[in-house]
Design a protein around this motif. Sequence first.
Motif, PDB file in Angstrom:
ATOM      1  N   THR A   1      31.924 -21.297  28.110  1.00  0.00           N
ATOM      2  CA  THR A   1      31.187 -20.911  26.918  1.00  0.00           C
ATOM      3  C   THR A   1      31.291 -22.012  25.865  1.00  0.00           C
ATOM      4  O   THR A   1      32.181 -22.863  25.912  1.00  0.00           O
ATOM      5  N   LEU A   2      30.370 -21.957  24.909  1.00  0.00           N
ATOM      6  CA  LEU A   2      30.412 -22.900  23.805  1.00  0.00           C
ATOM      7  C   LEU A   2      31.706 -22.727  23.020  1.00  0.00           C
ATOM      8  O   LEU A   2      32.347 -23.713  22.617  1.00  0.00           O
ATOM      9  N   LEU A   3      32.120 -21.491  22.806  1.00  0.00           N
ATOM     10  CA  LEU A   3      33.373 -21.241  22.096  1.00  0.00           C
ATOM     11  C   LEU A   3      34.556 -21.865  22.828  1.00  0.00           C
ATOM     12  O   LEU A   3      35.415 -22.511  22.217  1.00  0.00           O
ATOM     13  N   ALA A   4      34.607 -21.686  24.136  1.00  0.00           N
ATOM     14  CA  ALA A   4      35.710 -22.250  24.919  1.00  0.00           C
ATOM     15  C   ALA A   4      35.719 -23.773  24.841  1.00  0.00           C
ATOM     16  O   ALA A   4      36.778 -24.398  24.741  1.00  0.00           O
ATOM     17  N   ALA A   5      34.536 -24.385  24.896  1.00  0.00           N
ATOM     18  CA  ALA A   5      34.452 -25.841  24.835  1.00  0.00           C
ATOM     19  C   ALA A   5      34.903 -26.363  23.474  1.00  0.00           C
ATOM     20  O   ALA A   5      35.608 -27.378  23.378  1.00  0.00           O
ATOM     21  N   LEU A   6      34.507 -25.681  22.402  1.00  0.00           N
ATOM     22  CA  LEU A   6      34.939 -26.083  21.063  1.00  0.00           C
ATOM     23  C   LEU A   6      36.450 -25.967  20.922  1.00  0.00           C
ATOM     24  O   LEU A   6      37.123 -26.870  20.406  1.00  0.00           O
ATOM     25  N   THR A   7      37.000 -24.850  21.404  1.00  0.00           N
ATOM     26  CA  THR A   7      38.445 -24.652  21.322  1.00  0.00           C
ATOM     27  C   THR A   7      39.186 -25.708  22.131  1.00  0.00           C
ATOM     28  O   THR A   7      40.199 -26.265  21.681  1.00  0.00           O
ATOM     29  N   ARG A   8      38.683 -25.999  23.338  1.00  0.00           N
ATOM     30  CA  ARG A   8      39.294 -27.021  24.188  1.00  0.00           C
ATOM     31  C   ARG A   8      39.298 -28.384  23.511  1.00  0.00           C
ATOM     32  O   ARG A   8      40.238 -29.181  23.698  1.00  0.00           O
ATOM     33  N   SER A   9      38.286 -28.645  22.702  1.00  0.00           N
ATOM     34  CA  SER A   9      38.156 -29.946  22.045  1.00  0.00           C
ATOM     35  C   SER A   9      38.840 -29.989  20.683  1.00  0.00           C
ATOM     36  O   SER A   9      38.712 -30.973  19.957  1.00  0.00           O
ATOM     37  N   GLY A  10      39.519 -28.916  20.313  1.00  0.00           N
ATOM     38  CA  GLY A  10      40.234 -28.900  19.044  1.00  0.00           C
ATOM     39  C   GLY A  10      39.383 -28.616  17.836  1.00  0.00           C
ATOM     40  O   GLY A  10      39.804 -28.855  16.703  1.00  0.00           O
TER      41      GLY A  10
END
Length: 368
Positions: free
Chosen positions: A301-310
């Motif tokens: 998900t977009l949320l997961a990708a943002l969280t993964r990227s800090g």
Amino acid sequence: MSLRERYRALPPNPFRRRRRDMLIGVAGAVISGMETVSGRARRVRLPDAHDSTLMLTVVERSVVAHDENVVALRLAAADHRPLPRWHPGSHLDIELPSGRLRQYSLCGDPQDRDSYRIAVRRIPDGGGGSVEVHDVLDVGATVATHGPRNAFPLTVPGYGSPTRRLRFIAGGIGITPILPMLGLAQRLGVDWSMVYTGRSRDSLPFLDELGALGGHVEIRTDDVAGLPSADDLLGDCPDGTAVYACGPAALLTAVRARLVGRAGVELHFERFAAPPVVDGTAFTATVASTGATVEVGADETLLAALTRSGVPARYSCRQGFCGTCRARVLAGEVDHRDALLTDPERAAGQMLICVSRGAEGTDLTLDL
């Protein structure tokens, strides 16, 4: 229990307008819903609740699983007033001291107006909410909420539901929304049964309370019986059964697949984790305030990708119905996958980053 007491104990029937509960908001079947597993789905639209902030104080804390990874908190109103009523399947949106907003099912007695009970399993890599509950919310700590909401309502056979029996399926911490349902079914004399699964008995909370319900409950653990099949979970499940399931994604997927084509069985379910991405494609997202660009994989998900990227982003349910992760899109084409935003909101550039995504090959520019 008198007839009047039985009626007052019943949850609002989501299929009869005269008994709507203003605090209930029923999400689509993707999140937690009611569906007849023949392709048809019934969705209920109810008014939003506009209640004021309710401050709750932790008045009791206890460990409720032998592995010590599940803690139960009893919460009372900070001003000592009676708490708003709730019905089985309800949850609280709780703002933790850090500002994180998380959702926890109510697992106490709906008739108790003095306190709410929630139970939380420690998940070290689960986004920090459960760790904060375990490490910070001691007796005397205060949290904020807006009162109970219900996206997993129970309809009782013989009291407005066309079904004749209930089958409950709980996996691990998925017992929390199910537990009050069992108590109500027991008090009303409804025909019901349950299977409760987990890795081991040590990992399962509330075993003592379930033991008091006698032979209605089957405890099945992976270390003794192996991973359960869908047939193990459903039992005989004749037509006229309403199935209520809550647990890991694999458990829910197995049950749903097994009931395909069973028009005589209702399936109600609730997830405690984000649903898997289906038919996703890769895209990129740019944060307008910093210029940072994030690659979003086809299966994340977009949320997961943002969280993964800090990249910090607010969220709660991760399933597209609470609206906490709402963000504004400044450029790019959105693949909307929620059932919350209205057409005018979408036209104004809003999206829910927990479930919606960019169209294939697009670059979304986000105002976070």
